[in-house]
Enzyme design. Structure first.
Site, PDB file in Angstrom:
ATOM      1  CG  PHE A  87      -1.464  -1.360   1.555  1.00 12.53           C
ATOM      2  CD1 PHE A  87      -2.100  -2.150   0.605  1.00 12.53           C
ATOM      3  CD2 PHE A  87      -1.271  -1.898   2.822  1.00 12.53           C
ATOM      4  CE1 PHE A  87      -2.543  -3.426   0.922  1.00 12.53           C
ATOM      5  CE2 PHE A  87      -1.709  -3.174   3.137  1.00 12.53           C
ATOM      6  CZ  PHE A  87      -2.351  -3.944   2.189  1.00 12.53           C
ATOM      7  CB  CYS A  88       2.258   3.528  -1.530  1.00 17.32           C
ATOM      8  SG  CYS A  88       1.828   3.165  -3.232  1.00 17.32           S
ATOM      9  CG  ASN A  89       3.099   2.799   5.190  1.00 13.93           C
ATOM     10  OD1 ASN A  89       4.238   2.745   5.665  1.00 13.93           O
ATOM     11  ND2 ASN A  89       2.105   3.419   5.799  1.00 13.93           N
TER      12      ASN A  89
END
EC number: 2.8.1.9
Length: 828
Positions: free
Chosen positions: A431-433
């Site tokens: 999740f782009c984290n």
């Protein structure tokens, strides 16, 4: 347990928080009147983007149809009115975060990422500055690090744990335990002479809610870092200078916007499509007045300049905060529409939305944690639910991974694939984290680097590497989510991933065949020259992903069936087109007449039938190189007339290309002795434009068994399929269902073939064509997934390689319908 009973129990626990009992419409009425497009779809990716309501969109269209909007940069009456609307929208954004207009300004941006980029670009970095950020931050926040390091500043990540209180209280004196990661400073950075004078300015960034785990951070951190940074940094040298605070509220605002009258952050980032679905491409940066004075926008544009002279270095910038940073004409039509989204939120109230979504997340989290396999082992690992950073109110996100009964992990790609088949939309991955992903999954730096070296990148399907998940499954709820959404998701998890007593393992996808049975097959086929199987049909598909034709007999070549998948259609951008992206290709039918040496092509969109001579020297348009799966091939191109015909047939510009026995090593799924299904290299094979192997074989008995399962499903209109749904080259009859899974090689007549293992099926087999219309269904893949799944792959049919010892086309090497099929099973 019936749905009514389970919902009653849910309402007993969460009835005061669930469903907006005090709003004009309760949740069931909202779903029935505002989100009719959902129907049977279960949408659980609100952290990615929530959904707009029908009345919201109707209000937007009514406003656009009844109001004349003008560019706010002009002086006309309509432009002046538009400026007033924009001014009101700014105030709505400030009110949403309880920010006084005397203390804060609202700068509109093209999105939350653009707002974060603005801070990074315009911040007064110096060699004495520090950029500190929590490990759990979106990539768009981590990107600010590039600006800091480029100006000689240092950057470092921290993990924060909040000390608990015995009485459960929480106040501004809460102590925090901080773990600081490696300090980063870029070597070789030249310190500029015009470096800001005076004290250094530092920036601390953290999310109001982690978009990976749903953990909500204590917003007291903003006040602590501004008033007493030593409480966080202790005796660290990083305490020097003035600390400014950025809160990434792009996700958190959807349920709990920060109260800026209490938490004096300098920068707060907002994303509107995560609040109410529409518009996308619009965000906002809420910035303190004293902070905006420190920012410097290097670029100037029509919106930010008061005066400039074209041929000398002179520019006078506008003085207002908004005018200084909103480059060009703002998206005034989108800005004018956000009032209708805020109307929805204000009607329901943010506190009620927060309670509603939290009740669903808590229910789902508890249900997942309670799941057990038949051996008593836990099914689910949920991330962040017991985090010490977690506020007293849980968020609307549930992030998790699933385990098999033997303790190995189900890959997140497998979960997403099966969820999609069940009409459930969610998100998987990191999740782009990356910081939160590594933290919760226990991935070290060496693990991450090893995964990258193995080819793993964002958004791919490498979900398990070295026995560890590379990401997770995320379910996130929105204000319009219902108990029924959560219930359907739990039913999906139970039926797809939980093993129960007397239920076969997911890894066993066919009836086991005994060694004695295999020995009998081997002896009867080889020693006595008897067979229980025969070849029922032969099918050739000359153009990849277009219609094929059936024959009674056909020539074999070193690439399999002669001319099978020898042509391909390519887009103008170089992409190889298939029915997955261009369904119109299904209407193109083909036929080859070997006596005439001609390929005939037809389409209902084209008046004339296309005829292409098989002799390659009949066309003088030359050859080009193309790239397929990282391999380059030389192919033949055709003239403008042929390309125009296909462009008309599929409704988009394209070109027809022809290969000829493409050489090169390919990777195949194959059954290896004493090993599970894996990958093997076969440098001997020559391939046309096939995905995996030269030929695909399907058994009529296996199709019949599948249809029996489809007919006994609980669906109102059971689906039935025929073998051609699977686009096979060879269809056989005889024997028991799925016996072909255990074959090592086969002989058809006097031609030999090697089995390369099962064919991994995709949603292509769910596309059905009836009466000239295309239907996208969930079957038969959904049913196959229930009993033909092995570690995320759904197998049906087997892949074959033609064993041509001479590796050359032999005259008279025919395969014929009716020939007996002699299988050889792998006895080891």
């Amino acid at each position: 347990m019936s749905t009514d009973v389970e919902k009653s129990r849910f309402l007993e626990e969460f009835g005061d928080d669930y469903g907006y009992p005090n709003a004009p419409k309760n949740i069931d009425e909202i779903r029935a009147t505002e989100f009719t497009r959902l129907q049977e779809l279960v949408y659980l990716d609100h952290a990615g983007a929530t959904l707009y309501s029908e009345s919201q969109l109707e209000a937007v269209f009514k406003s656009l149809n009844s109001t004349v909007f003008g560019n706010p940069h002009t002086q006309s009456n309509v432009s002046s009115s538009t400026s007033d609307i924009v001014r009101e929208a700014r105030q709505q954004v400030l009110d949403f975060c309880n920010a006084s207009a005397k203390e804060y300004k609202c700068i509109f941006t093209s999105g939350a990422t653009a707002a974060l980029k603005l801070v990074g670009e315009a911040f007064p970095w110096s060699s004495q500055s520090s950029f500190m950020y929590t490990t759990e931050n979106h990539n768009s926040v981590l990107g600010i690090r590039e600006y800091a390091l480029a100006k000689g500043a240092e950057a470092f990540a921290i993990d924060i744990e909040e000390a608990g209180h015995r009485d459960g209280s929480r106040d501004t004196k809460t102590s925090h335990k901080v773990l600081k990661r490696t300090v980063q400073r870029r070597s070789g950075v030249k310190i500029l002479d015009e470096e800001p004078a005076g004290k250094a300015f530092n920036l601390f960034a953290f999310p109001s809610e982690c978009n990976f785990s749903g953990v909500k951070f204590n917003l007291d951190l903003a006040n602590i870092m501004k008033e007493d940074p030593e409480r966080i940094l202790k005796d660290s040298p990083h305490c020097k200078g003035s600390w400014m605070v950025l809160i990434d509220a792009a996700k958190g605002c959807a349920t709990d916007p920060p109260d800026l009258s209490k938490y004096k952050a300098d920068f707060v980032v907002v994303s509107f499509y995560k609040l109410f679905g529409y518009p996308s491409g619009l965000g906002a940066l809420i910035v303190r007045n004293d902070a905006v004075k420190l920012l410097k926008n290097t670029y100037f544009s029509g919106g930010t300049v008061a005066a400039s002279i074209a041929d000398i270095d002179f520019v006078k910038r506008r003085e207002g905060a908004e005018e200084s940073f909103e480059d060009g004409s703002i998206s005034f039509l989108s800005i004018a529409s956000i009032c209708h989204g805020f109307h929805i939120l204000n009607t329901l109230t943010m506190s009620a939305i927060s309670r509603h979504t939290a009740s669903l997340a808590t229910y789902l989290r508890n249900m997942l944690l309670a799941l057990r396999h038949d051996n008593g082992d836990s099914v689910c690992t949920v991330y962040g639910f017991d985090s010490k950073e977690l506020c007293s109110k849980p968020g609307p996100i549930v992030s998790f991974n699933l385990k098999r009964p033997d303790g190995s992990w189900y890959g997140y790609y497998e979960v997403e694939k099966l969820a999609s088949l069940s009409g459930i939309q969610l998100r998987t991955g990191c999740f782009c984290n990356p910081g939160a992903c590594a933290k919760y999954l226990g991935l070290s730096h060496s693990d991450l680097l090893s995964n990258i070296e193995a080819g793993h990148v964002c958004w791919d399907d490498h979900d398990i590497l070295n026995g560890k998940p590379t990401g997770a499954v995320r379910v996130s709820f929105g204000y319009m989510s219902t108990f029924e959404d959560a219930k359907k998701f739990m039913s999906f998890i139970r039926s797809s991933f939980v093993s129960f007593p007397l239920r076969s393992s997911h890894s066993e996808f066919h009836r086991p065949i005994t060694t004695e049975g295999l020995s009998y097959i081997y002896l009867s086929c080889i020693d006595t020259n008897m067979s229980r199987y025969c070849l029922r049909s032969i099918n050739i598909y000359p153009i990849k992903s277009c219609g094929g034709f059936s024959v009674d007999s056909w020539l074999l070549s070193s690439t399999g069936l002669l001319h099978d998948r020898e042509w391909v259609i390519q887009s103008t951008s170089g992409e190889i087109l298939t029915q997955k992206k261009v369904p119109e290709m299904c209407y193109i039918s083909t036929l080859i007449d070997l006596n005439l040496g001609t390929l005939f092509v037809e389409s209902p969109r084209c008046k004339e039938k296309l005829q292409i001579e098989l002799k390659s020297d009949s066309y003088n348009s030359g050859r080009v190189e193309i790239e397929i799966q990282n391999l380059r091939y030389e192919v033949q191109v055709y003239g403008d007339d042929v390309d125009a015909w296909f462009s008309n047939a599929i409704g988009r510009p394209c070109t027809l290309l022809r290969g000829s026995g493409l050489d090169g090593s390919k990777r195949y799924p194959c059954s290896k002795r004493n090993q599970s299904i894996g990958m093997c290299n076969n440098a001997k094979s020559k391939l046309n434009f096939v995905n995996e192997a030269q030929l695909l074989l399907i058994s009529e008995q296996s199709v019949s068994d599948l249809n029996t399962r489809l007919s006994t499903s609980s669906r109102a209109a059971p689906v039935q399929v025929n073998p051609m749904r699977f686009r096979p080259n060879l269809v056989i009859a005889g024997g028991e269902p799925y016996e072909e899974d255990g074959w090592q090689c086969i002989r058809i007549g006097n031609k030999n073939f090697t089995s390369l293992g099962g064919c991994n099926r995709c949603q292509m087999i769910n596309i059905n064509y009836q009466a000239g219309e295309m239907q996208r269904l969930s079957e038969p893949l959904a049913t196959l997934a229930a009993y033909r799944r092995v570690k995320g792959k759904i197998f049906f049919g087997i892949l074959l390689r033609y064993d041509d010892d001479n590796n050359e086309e032999e005259a008279g090497s025919l395969i014929q319908v009716g020939e007996e099929v002699y299988p050889v099973a792998d006895l080891l």
